[in-house]
Design an enzyme around this catalytic site. Structure first.
Site, PDB file in Angstrom:
ATOM      1  N   ASN A   9       0.876  -1.170   0.000  1.00 45.28           N
ATOM      2  CA  ASN A   9       0.000   0.000   0.000  1.00 45.28           C
ATOM      3  C   ASN A   9       0.916   1.223   0.000  1.00 45.28           C
ATOM      4  O   ASN A   9       1.447   1.604   1.034  1.00 45.28           O
ATOM      5  CB  ASN A   9      -0.889  -0.040   1.252  1.00 45.28           C
ATOM      6  N   LYS A  11       0.239   4.268  -0.480  1.00 50.68           N
ATOM      7  CA  LYS A  11      -0.368   5.508   0.029  1.00 50.68           C
ATOM      8  C   LYS A  11      -0.014   6.666  -0.914  1.00 50.68           C
ATOM      9  O   LYS A  11       0.086   6.453  -2.121  1.00 50.68           O
ATOM     10  CB  LYS A  11       0.076   5.753   1.485  1.00 50.68           C
ATOM     11  N   HIS A  94      -9.629   1.483   4.591  1.00 49.57           N
ATOM     12  CA  HIS A  94      -8.357   1.657   5.308  1.00 49.57           C
ATOM     13  C   HIS A  94      -8.578   2.637   6.466  1.00 49.57           C
ATOM     14  O   HIS A  94      -9.355   3.584   6.340  1.00 49.57           O
ATOM     15  CB  HIS A  94      -7.280   2.179   4.356  1.00 49.57           C
ATOM     16  N   GLU A  96      -6.925   5.030   7.497  1.00 50.56           N
ATOM     17  CA  GLU A  96      -6.681   6.441   7.138  1.00 50.56           C
ATOM     18  C   GLU A  96      -7.882   7.025   6.394  1.00 50.56           C
ATOM     19  O   GLU A  96      -8.238   8.187   6.594  1.00 50.56           O
ATOM     20  CB  GLU A  96      -5.385   6.544   6.316  1.00 50.56           C
ATOM     21  N   GLU A 166      -5.625  -4.654  10.517  1.00 53.47           N
ATOM     22  CA  GLU A 166      -4.569  -3.675  10.764  1.00 53.47           C
ATOM     23  C   GLU A 166      -4.850  -2.889  12.042  1.00 53.47           C
ATOM     24  O   GLU A 166      -5.620  -1.917  12.024  1.00 53.47           O
ATOM     25  CB  GLU A 166      -4.484  -2.680   9.607  1.00 53.47           C
ATOM     26  N   GLY A 172       2.518   2.259  10.639  1.00 43.99           N
ATOM     27  CA  GLY A 172       3.535   3.295  10.463  1.00 43.99           C
ATOM     28  C   GLY A 172       4.228   3.715  11.744  1.00 43.99           C
ATOM     29  O   GLY A 172       4.896   4.740  11.794  1.00 43.99           O
ATOM     30  N   SER A 212       3.289  -2.108  10.238  1.00 43.23           N
ATOM     31  CA  SER A 212       4.741  -2.208  10.423  1.00 43.23           C
ATOM     32  C   SER A 212       5.317  -3.581  10.067  1.00 43.23           C
ATOM     33  O   SER A 212       6.241  -4.061  10.721  1.00 43.23           O
ATOM     34  CB  SER A 212       5.131  -1.800  11.846  1.00 43.23           C
TER      35      SER A 212
HETATM   36  P1  PGA Z   1       2.779   0.292   7.490  1.00 44.94           P
HETATM   37  O1  PGA Z   1       1.336   0.574   6.869  1.00 44.94           O
HETATM   38  O2  PGA Z   1       3.252  -1.016   6.935  1.00 44.94           O
HETATM   39  O3  PGA Z   1       3.625   1.438   7.030  1.00 44.94           O
HETATM   40  O4  PGA Z   1       2.610   0.230   8.976  1.00 44.94           O
HETATM   41  C1  PGA Z   1       0.395  -0.451   6.736  1.00 44.94           C
HETATM   42  C2  PGA Z   1      -0.898   0.053   6.146  1.00 44.94           C
HETATM   43  O5  PGA Z   1      -1.342   1.154   6.491  1.00 44.94           O
HETATM   44  O6  PGA Z   1      -1.509  -0.620   5.304  1.00 44.94           O
END
Ligand code: PGA
Length: 252
Positions: A9, A11, A94, A96, A166, A172, A212
């Site tokens: 992903n 982003k 997601h 976000e 998640e 992140g 992560s």
């Molecule tokens: P990350 O993001 O691997 O940077 O923690 C995962 C995600 O938001 O899908």
């Protein structure tokens, strides 16, 4: 046996040149889709460019999508357009999108139905905040998200769907859920689907862990009984790191 699936992903990252360079670097090296499904989810304006160069074993996904075919929705992306340019996956719900764009469970449910109408495989994201984890109410919270998102879907659609668990506090942040914690919640999600449908359907559905994930922790996560792959943000941006992740999944 469930085939593992690793989805990057990206982003709101990568220029067009960087994205094309990534595809060029990974294309001949991505393991066969007989063993692992490898996906990159990029910003909309470059999806077509990526699809053209995706090769035999890599697939391209969008990061969001509207639930209607067309209309006055400035800035939105439609499923028929994604289908027409050869996109095959779409990340929906997601955390976000839920947090910054007010995407609700009802929206996510409509979007999943719409994705299936246009032959797109939805990657449905669910996950709890740190407050919910610490209050000990993760399982009922995730259950509500899953039940709402899957409303009205048939068993064949459930089998085709991918869920990404998640935990928001792990995205992140460098904090990964322990593999046991991730596996327990993922088993609970499978249990919810068993209750809603049946054992066969729940056992066929793939559930990823996200938050992560990196080459250093993927083996342990994938060694768990119910973790079928990963949705990866930061560690999917680098070609070598992405390849390490998809290669780790081949061994599962
Ligand atoms: P990350 O993001 O691997 O940077 O923690 C995962 C995600 O938001 O899908």
């Amino acid at each position: 046996m469930r085939k593992p699936i690793i989805a990057g992903n990206w982003k709101m990252n990568k220029s067009r040149d960087e994205a094309l360079q990534f595809i060029y670097n990974v294309n001949m090296k991505v393991p066969s889709s007989e063993f692992v499904d490898s996906v990159v989810c990029a910003q909309s304006p470059i999806l077509r460019d990526l699809v053209k160069r995706q090769g035999d074993s890599l697939r391209v996904g969008a990061q969001t999508m509207h639930y209607l075919d067309n209309g006055a929705f400035t800035g939105e992306i439609s499923a028929p357009l994604l289908e027409s340019i050869g996109v095959t996956y779409v990340v929906l719900g997601h955390s976000e999108r839920r947090a910054y764009y007010n995407e609700t469970d009802t929206d996510v449910n409509k979007k999943i139905h719409q994705a299936f109408r246009y032959g797109l495989t939805p990657i449905l994201c669910v996950g709890e905040s740190l407050e919910i984890r610490e209050a000990g109410t993760t399982d009922p919270y995730i259950k509500d998200q899953v039940v709402a998102a899957l409303k009205g879907l048939g068993t064949e659609q459930i089998k085709a769907l991918v869920i990404a668990y998640e935990p928001i506090w792990a995205i992140g942040t460098g904090k990964t859920a322990t593999s046991e914690m991730a596996n327990d919640t993922i088993r609970a999600i499978r249990g919810v689907v068993k209750g809603l449908y049946n054992d066969e359907t729940a056992e066929a559905m793939r559930i990823q862990y996200g938050g992560s994930v990196k080459p250093a922790n993927i083996d342990e996560l994938l060694s768990m009984s119910d973790i079928d792959g990963a949705l990866v943000g930061g560690a999917s941006l680098d070609a070598e790191s992405f390849l390490a992740l998809v290669n780790a999944a081949v061994k599962k």
